[in-house]
Scaffold this active site. Structure first.
Site, PDB file in Angstrom:
ATOM      1  N   LYS A  24     -45.322  10.251 -20.439  1.00  0.00           N
ATOM      2  CA  LYS A  24     -45.152  11.416 -19.542  1.00  0.00           C
ATOM      3  C   LYS A  24     -43.673  11.729 -19.381  1.00  0.00           C
ATOM      4  O   LYS A  24     -43.230  12.866 -19.538  1.00  0.00           O
ATOM      5  CB  LYS A  24     -45.754  11.121 -18.170  1.00  0.00           C
ATOM      6  CG  LYS A  24     -45.346  12.130 -17.096  1.00  0.00           C
ATOM      7  CD  LYS A  24     -45.935  11.786 -15.752  1.00  0.00           C
ATOM      8  CE  LYS A  24     -45.170  10.788 -14.959  1.00  0.00           C
ATOM      9  NZ  LYS A  24     -44.009  11.318 -14.237  1.00  0.00           N
ATOM     10  N   ASN A  25     -42.869  10.704 -19.071  1.00  0.00           N
ATOM     11  CA  ASN A  25     -41.471  10.951 -18.743  1.00  0.00           C
ATOM     12  C   ASN A  25     -40.603  11.270 -19.945  1.00  0.00           C
ATOM     13  O   ASN A  25     -39.471  11.717 -19.791  1.00  0.00           O
ATOM     14  CB  ASN A  25     -40.914   9.767 -17.941  1.00  0.00           C
ATOM     15  CG  ASN A  25     -41.521   9.739 -16.553  1.00  0.00           C
ATOM     16  OD1 ASN A  25     -42.147  10.708 -16.124  1.00  0.00           O
ATOM     17  ND2 ASN A  25     -41.355   8.633 -15.857  1.00  0.00           N
ATOM     18  N   CYS A  76     -39.639  14.494  -1.529  1.00  0.00           N
ATOM     19  CA  CYS A  76     -40.510  13.689  -2.386  1.00  0.00           C
ATOM     20  C   CYS A  76     -40.904  12.442  -1.603  1.00  0.00           C
ATOM     21  O   CYS A  76     -40.094  11.888  -0.864  1.00  0.00           O
ATOM     22  CB  CYS A  76     -39.784  13.280  -3.665  1.00  0.00           C
ATOM     23  SG  CYS A  76     -40.688  12.052  -4.602  1.00  0.00           S
ATOM     24  N   ARG A 102     -33.953  12.064  -3.324  1.00  0.00           N
ATOM     25  CA  ARG A 102     -33.770  12.492  -4.727  1.00  0.00           C
ATOM     26  C   ARG A 102     -32.901  13.741  -4.869  1.00  0.00           C
ATOM     27  O   ARG A 102     -33.360  14.766  -5.393  1.00  0.00           O
ATOM     28  CB  ARG A 102     -35.107  12.662  -5.413  1.00  0.00           C
ATOM     29  CG  ARG A 102     -35.947  11.385  -5.357  1.00  0.00           C
ATOM     30  CD  ARG A 102     -37.278  11.519  -6.017  1.00  0.00           C
ATOM     31  NE  ARG A 102     -37.199  11.443  -7.475  1.00  0.00           N
ATOM     32  CZ  ARG A 102     -38.264  11.451  -8.273  1.00  0.00           C
ATOM     33  NH1 ARG A 102     -39.479  11.552  -7.752  1.00  0.00           N
ATOM     34  NH2 ARG A 102     -38.143  11.367  -9.581  1.00  0.00           N
ATOM     35  N   ASP A 130     -40.917   2.058 -11.689  1.00  0.00           N
ATOM     36  CA  ASP A 130     -42.244   2.654 -11.850  1.00  0.00           C
ATOM     37  C   ASP A 130     -43.340   1.615 -12.079  1.00  0.00           C
ATOM     38  O   ASP A 130     -44.507   1.968 -12.203  1.00  0.00           O
ATOM     39  CB  ASP A 130     -42.235   3.669 -13.007  1.00  0.00           C
ATOM     40  CG  ASP A 130     -41.339   4.867 -12.715  1.00  0.00           C
ATOM     41  OD1 ASP A 130     -41.009   5.609 -13.648  1.00  0.00           O
ATOM     42  OD2 ASP A 130     -40.953   5.031 -11.537  1.00  0.00           O
ATOM     43  N   ARG A 182     -51.664  12.853 -12.534  1.00  0.00           N
ATOM     44  CA  ARG A 182     -50.366  13.356 -12.977  1.00  0.00           C
ATOM     45  C   ARG A 182     -49.784  12.487 -14.080  1.00  0.00           C
ATOM     46  O   ARG A 182     -49.004  12.946 -14.895  1.00  0.00           O
ATOM     47  CB  ARG A 182     -49.378  13.375 -11.811  1.00  0.00           C
ATOM     48  CG  ARG A 182     -49.799  14.288 -10.668  1.00  0.00           C
ATOM     49  CD  ARG A 182     -48.689  14.381  -9.664  1.00  0.00           C
ATOM     50  NE  ARG A 182     -47.454  14.813 -10.323  1.00  0.00           N
ATOM     51  CZ  ARG A 182     -46.317  14.989  -9.647  1.00  0.00           C
ATOM     52  NH1 ARG A 182     -46.274  14.748  -8.361  1.00  0.00           N
ATOM     53  NH2 ARG A 182     -45.237  15.385 -10.284  1.00  0.00           N
TER      54      ARG A 182
HETATM   55  C1  EPZ Z   1     -36.997   9.500 -13.520  1.00  0.00           C
HETATM   56  O1  EPZ Z   1     -36.770  10.209 -12.299  1.00  0.00           O
HETATM   57  C2  EPZ Z   1     -38.512   9.352 -13.652  1.00  0.00           C
HETATM   58  N1  EPZ Z   1     -39.124  10.669 -13.679  1.00  0.00           N
HETATM   59  C3  EPZ Z   1     -39.060   8.565 -12.468  1.00  0.00           C
HETATM   60  O2  EPZ Z   1     -40.454   8.346 -12.689  1.00  0.00           O
HETATM   61  C4  EPZ Z   1     -38.381   7.211 -12.422  1.00  0.00           C
HETATM   62  O3  EPZ Z   1     -38.803   6.515 -11.288  1.00  0.00           O
HETATM   63  C5  EPZ Z   1     -36.848   7.392 -12.363  1.00  0.00           C
HETATM   64  O4  EPZ Z   1     -36.406   8.190 -13.466  1.00  0.00           O
HETATM   65  C6  EPZ Z   1     -36.114   6.060 -12.412  1.00  0.00           C
HETATM   66  O5  EPZ Z   1     -36.474   5.342 -13.528  1.00  0.00           O
HETATM   67  C7  EPZ Z   1     -39.112  11.370 -14.838  1.00  0.00           C
HETATM   68  O6  EPZ Z   1     -38.580  10.972 -15.855  1.00  0.00           O
HETATM   69  C8  EPZ Z   1     -39.775  12.708 -14.823  1.00  0.00           C
HETATM   70  P1  EPZ Z   1     -33.016   9.211 -11.401  1.00  0.00           P
HETATM   71  P2  EPZ Z   1     -35.339  10.825 -11.950  1.00  0.00           P
HETATM   72  O7  EPZ Z   1     -32.275  10.480 -11.512  1.00  0.00           O
HETATM   73  O8  EPZ Z   1     -34.733  11.354 -13.174  1.00  0.00           O
HETATM   74  C9  EPZ Z   1     -30.639   9.046  -7.236  1.00  0.00           C
HETATM   75  C10 EPZ Z   1     -42.760   8.321 -12.186  1.00  0.00           C
HETATM   76  O9  EPZ Z   1     -43.405   7.590 -11.423  1.00  0.00           O
HETATM   77  N2  EPZ Z   1     -29.981  10.293  -7.711  1.00  0.00           N
HETATM   78  O10 EPZ Z   1     -32.696   8.119 -12.341  1.00  0.00           O
HETATM   79  O11 EPZ Z   1     -35.496  11.725 -10.794  1.00  0.00           O
HETATM   80  C11 EPZ Z   1     -32.112   9.296  -6.878  1.00  0.00           C
HETATM   81  O12 EPZ Z   1     -32.243   9.795  -5.594  1.00  0.00           O
HETATM   82  C12 EPZ Z   1     -41.400   8.893 -11.740  1.00  0.00           C
HETATM   83  O13 EPZ Z   1     -43.114   8.628 -13.332  1.00  0.00           O
HETATM   84  C13 EPZ Z   1     -28.983  10.847  -6.948  1.00  0.00           C
HETATM   85  O14 EPZ Z   1     -28.610  10.317  -5.903  1.00  0.00           O
HETATM   86  O15 EPZ Z   1     -34.589   9.486 -11.484  1.00  0.00           O
HETATM   87  C14 EPZ Z   1     -32.720   7.926  -7.063  1.00  0.00           C
HETATM   88  O16 EPZ Z   1     -32.570   7.186  -5.909  1.00  0.00           O
HETATM   89  C15 EPZ Z   1     -41.099   8.634 -10.310  1.00  0.00           C
HETATM   90  N3  EPZ Z   1     -28.412  12.013  -7.387  1.00  0.00           N
HETATM   91  C16 EPZ Z   1     -31.913   7.346  -8.195  1.00  0.00           C
HETATM   92  O17 EPZ Z   1     -30.699   8.091  -8.282  1.00  0.00           O
HETATM   93  C17 EPZ Z   1     -28.799  12.629  -8.543  1.00  0.00           C
HETATM   94  O18 EPZ Z   1     -28.266  13.690  -8.906  1.00  0.00           O
HETATM   95  C18 EPZ Z   1     -32.628   7.394  -9.551  1.00  0.00           C
HETATM   96  O19 EPZ Z   1     -32.907   8.714  -9.881  1.00  0.00           O
HETATM   97  C19 EPZ Z   1     -29.821  12.045  -9.312  1.00  0.00           C
HETATM   98  C20 EPZ Z   1     -30.408  10.871  -8.872  1.00  0.00           C
END
Ligand code: EPZ
Length: 423
Positions: free
Chosen positions: A22-23, A118, A123, A309, A401
């Protein structure tokens, strides 16, 4: 609204095919916006999130056809592209924010709704927007939308140091940089297999990218990208989830298409808990060594660390382990909402901030429970497989999802599980 009824029971035995990720698919699909030529994805998962991304890209003007009931996705974004990603679609799925980089790169302009709240955390998108600003984008937040404009009409290469290895920001910046003027370097980039899959697809389209899979990615911008066909990498989170099924209720299962390199840190913890994982020519075979697993401590980290995850699913396993385990969630600030539901099934869990302490019990007991997010929902199904009696998991739209036909895949291995009409 559908629910899933699980009758706890005996060991599992059989094979489970692992779908495309998915991701990975959610970041590969927006790449179509980077080219006027067709992009075809094979081994795509059949999930509601993929349908939402399809809807979003079609609203931007992409032509999308699917074959083999969605297993093959053919996309083409030639001609005029609409640069506004509407709140109505974006609020359904955060990954919609992955059109920001490609739109800016292609059109020099984009209006993308912020996804909003969320369940698992705030996020924000600051790492995305700070990076794009370094590449010459002027970005303003107005009425819940990011209005972004590339100075001079085209992004330019830049050296960008990420404060945190964000998956989404790495994907957005990498895609944006493929058509930028000059070279972009991302330091402290995310290293997830989905990033490597995106980079390999972009290279098929003619992009010049090096270092994906490491924390330093270099992208040499080009004037245009071409056509490509790309197979979506296997879903390591679906894989990890099903590896825990024989771990939690016994038996032996083979995960078809599973690869050890996708689940390294996870397998180390399974080994310590008493679970054997063997690479076979068809995938991964998983078997519990003894009647009960051992408690192990887990801390979630960016790849190649233990994936956030799989934290909820691992907690379900630790609920029946011998001893006490400590799970630390370091990626998201609110990702223990499955704990109170597991406690309804007799689990002994104490949550304090980002730490959960789980005292293993011999047996869980079935109960009606509620899914709160995607990974929490499947952890309740795993717990139900090992529990005494019936577990009814409601709000399974969360599950659809990210998991294809979960009840059919588990039933094929002997689980007593069915989808029922819920409240
Ligand atoms: C991706 O989310 C995945 N989603 C998530 O999977 C997964 O949990 C996550 O990566 C971490 O591995 C998809 O790929 C669609 P991040 P993403 O940006 O890209 C903070 C699932 O269950 N952050 O690495 O949103 C954020 O708040 C989902 O399939 C900032 O602060 O994750 C978080 O605490 C859930 N500012 C951390 O970093 C930013 O601009 C990780 O977020 C971006 C992120």
């Amino acid at each position: 609204m559908d629910a899933i009824l699980v009758k706890g029971g005996g060991p599992l035995s059989g094979e489970i095919p692992i779908a495309g990720a998915k991701n990975a698919c959610l970041t590969l699909m927006p790449a179509t916006l980077l080219s006027e030529e067709p992009l075809t994805l094979t081994n795509a998962p059949r999930l509601s999130d993929i349908r939402t991304m399809t809807q979003l890209l079609q609203s931007l003007g992409a032509e999308i056809t699917t074959l083999q009931e969605g297993r093959v996705i053919s996309m083409s974004s030639h001609g005029t592209i609409n640069t506004r990603a509407e709140y109505d679609i974006v609020r359904k799925m955060r990954a919609s924010n992955l059109v920001l980089g490609p739109l800016l790169a292609r059109e020099g302009y984009a209006e993308v709704s912020l996804p909003g709240g969320c369940a698992i955390g705030a996020r924000p998108m600051d790492i995305h927007t700070d990076g794009l600003a370094k590449m010459g984008a002027e970005i303003e937040l107005r009425e819940g939308y990011l209005y972004a404009k590339a100075a001079g009409g085209r992004l330019k290469g830049a050296v960008i140091d990420f404060p945190f290895a964000s998956v989404g920001a790495t994907e957005n910046i990498m895609m944006a940089a493929t058509l930028a003027k000059g070279t972009t370097v991302i330091n402290n980039a995310a290293r997830e297999p989905e990033i490597v899959d995106l980079a390999s697809c972009l290279r098929r389209m003619g992009a010049q990218i090096e270092g994906d899979g490491t924390s330093r990615i270099t992208i040499q911008g080009v004037d245009r990208l071409g056509a490509a066909t790309h197979p979506v990498v296997a879903d390591r989170i679906e894989l990890g989830t099903y590896m825990l099924a024989p771990a939690i209720c016994g038996g032996e299962v083979e995960l078809l298409g599973g690869r050890l390199d996708l689940v390294g840190a996870f397998c180390e913890k399974l080994d310590a808990a008493g679970i054997d994982v063997t690479q076979t020519d068809k995938g991964l075979r998983v078997k519990r060594r003894n009647d009960r697993v051992q408690a192990v401590n887990v801390t979630t980290e960016p790849f190649p660390g233990f994936p956030t995850d799989l934290q909820a699913q691992m907690m379900a396993l630790m609920c029946t382990a011998e001893g006490t385990s400590v799970l630390e969630e370091r990626i998201f600030e609110n990702r223990f909402m499955h704990a109170p539901e597991l406690m309804r099934m007799g689990a002994k869990i104490e949550v304090s901030g980002g730490t959960a302490t789980v005292k293993g019990v011999k047996r869980l007991r079935g109960a009606p429970v509620m899914a709160t997010d995607l990974r929490a929902s499947v952890s309740l199904i795993l717990a139900g497989l090992a529990a005494e009696g019936d577990t009814l998991v409601s709000r399974v739209y969360h599950l659809d999802r990210g998991y294809e036909r979960v009840e059919e895949k588990l039933r094929a291995c002997g689980a007593q599980i069915e989808r029922v009409a819920g409240e």
